[in-house]
Design an enzyme around this catalytic site. Structure first.
Site, mmCIF file in Angstrom:
data_model
loop_
_atom_site.group_PDB
_atom_site.id
_atom_site.type_symbol
_atom_site.label_atom_id
_atom_site.label_comp_id
_atom_site.label_asym_id
_atom_site.label_seq_id
_atom_site.Cartn_x
_atom_site.Cartn_y
_atom_site.Cartn_z
ATOM 1 N N SER A 121 46.015 -37.878 5.189
ATOM 2 C CA SER A 121 44.652 -37.356 5.252
ATOM 3 C C SER A 121 43.664 -38.514 5.270
ATOM 4 O O SER A 121 43.866 -39.540 4.616
ATOM 5 C CB SER A 121 44.378 -36.438 4.062
ATOM 6 O OG SER A 121 44.627 -37.103 2.837
ATOM 7 N N ALA A 123 40.206 -39.955 4.242
ATOM 8 C CA ALA A 123 39.128 -39.750 3.267
ATOM 9 C C ALA A 123 37.819 -40.261 3.855
ATOM 10 O O ALA A 123 36.948 -39.504 4.248
ATOM 11 C CB ALA A 123 39.457 -40.451 1.955
ATOM 12 N N ASP A 166 49.565 -48.558 -9.731
ATOM 13 C CA ASP A 166 48.648 -49.501 -9.084
ATOM 14 C C ASP A 166 47.260 -48.879 -8.953
ATOM 15 O O ASP A 166 46.627 -48.945 -7.908
ATOM 16 C CB ASP A 166 49.183 -49.916 -7.717
ATOM 17 C CG ASP A 166 48.490 -51.175 -7.182
ATOM 18 O OD1 ASP A 166 47.879 -51.927 -7.979
ATOM 19 O OD2 ASP A 166 48.547 -51.407 -5.964
#
Length: 342
Positions: A121, A123, A166
């Protein structure tokens, strides 16, 4: 071994990488894909063995972020298992029953002789680090909103037995509507589930959450980024979801102080500061409740950190005064204060 000889794990069922029902049309359109099905428009970012491109489906014109991983570089860096773990985590989190609006979605994967492809996806082109570079630091209202959405994303992946390892501003994308999207699961680890862990409500098709991560984690080599890495990772101790909450504490500090809590001239001295918990709040730090939150996250013993199973999981965040007034269920539909900074 040639660059085309990385074994491919069995493809997940068609719905394993599907978005929720509201995106069913995208699911139906994806099907089995190859590189020829996409236009690669421009480069968005680059890692040690991968490059992320802005891509467009030639048929639907839907835009995606396409992560292209070099097989040759993966083998040189001995990251074969890591790339398969990343795919496994993303597939699990992209199933309809596991969907969360604050987490990047994997639509499909494919490969050719040279590369592995992750279609994700899209963003936006901005991340939280970019916001901080523009503003230096956030207002308390902006920090509360941002932190709430990070908490929602982290508690969700932990409820599904995944730790990110992370978490940092560069991996927190800002969507077109100003909401947080947790990305880059290249360091993620999937842990075997044991007993249920409460998570914040999400607008997923199913309200049931699977079991949370076990209390017996595992030792691991250093992964992550120096300024956000936790003491137990540096000391090669057992890890669990607490590694992500340590990073969250560092991020909240950075949002409001304008700098990271653990800074020094080299990684060696940064690590010394982390393992001895040497950091100071600036004199003008703006909020006592935020300070309390940070102090409840930056603790040497991971079991003592807010948000961990030992501290009540998500309920610990709900009860903390910094989050007073947060409508957790309504976060995805709320107006983001970060929109003014885009």
């Amino acid at each position: 071994m040639t660059s085309s000889s990385i074994p491919s794990p069995p493809e997940a069922p068609a719905d394993a990488a599907s978005p929720p029902a509201k995106k069913a049309e995208d699911e139906q359109a994806m099907g089995l894909k190859t590189k020829a099905d996409f236009l690669f428009l421009e480069e968005l970012g680059e890692g040690s063995y991968s490059t992320v491109y802005l891509g467009s489906d030639r048929n639907t014109h839907t835009r995606f972020a396409i992560k292209v991983c070099s097989k040759a570089q993966i083998m040189r860096e001995k990251k074969i298992q890591q790339i398969f773990r990343e795919k496994e985590c993303l597939q699990k989190l992209s199933r309809p029953e596991s969907y969360h609006p604050f987490i990047v979605r994997l639509y499909c994967t494919f490969q050719d002789n040279e590369s592995l492809y992750f279609v994700l996806s899209l963003a936006s082109r901005q991340d939280l680090l970019g916001v901080l570079k523009k503003k230096k630091k956030l207002t308390v209202e902006e920090a509360r909103f941002t932190t709430s959405e990070i908490v929602a994303a982290l508690t969700h992946i932990h409820a599904h037995g995944i730790i990110h390892r992370d978490v940092k501003p560069e991996n927190l994308l800002i969507s077109q509507s100003g909401h947080i999207v947790l990305s880059d699961f290249g360091c993620a680890k999937m842990l075997e589930p044991t007993t249920p862990e409460p998570a914040p409500p999400t607008p997923a098709p199913s309200s049931e959450a699977p079991d949370g991560p076990p209390r017996t984690g595992r030792r691991c080599s250093f992964v992550g980024t120096a300024h956000y890495v936790s003491p137990e990772v540096l000391n090669n101790k057992i890890i669990h979801e607490g590694v992500d909450y340590w990073a969250l504490g560092c991020i909240v500090f950075q949002l409001l102080a304008g700098d990271r809590p653990f800074n020094d001239v080299s990684e060696y001295f940064i690590f010394k500061r982390i393992t001895s918990l040497r950091y100071e709040f600036p004199a003008d730090f703006p909020d006592a409740n935020a300070k309390s939150l940070i102090e409840s996250l930056l603790l040497i013993d991971p079991d003592d950190r807010l948000g961990t199973r030992a501290k009540g999981g998500f309920s610990g965040f709900k009860e903390h005064p910094f989050f007073e007034g947060v409508d957790w269920k309504g976060l995805p539909d709320s107006v983001s204060p970060l929109m003014a900074t885009k």
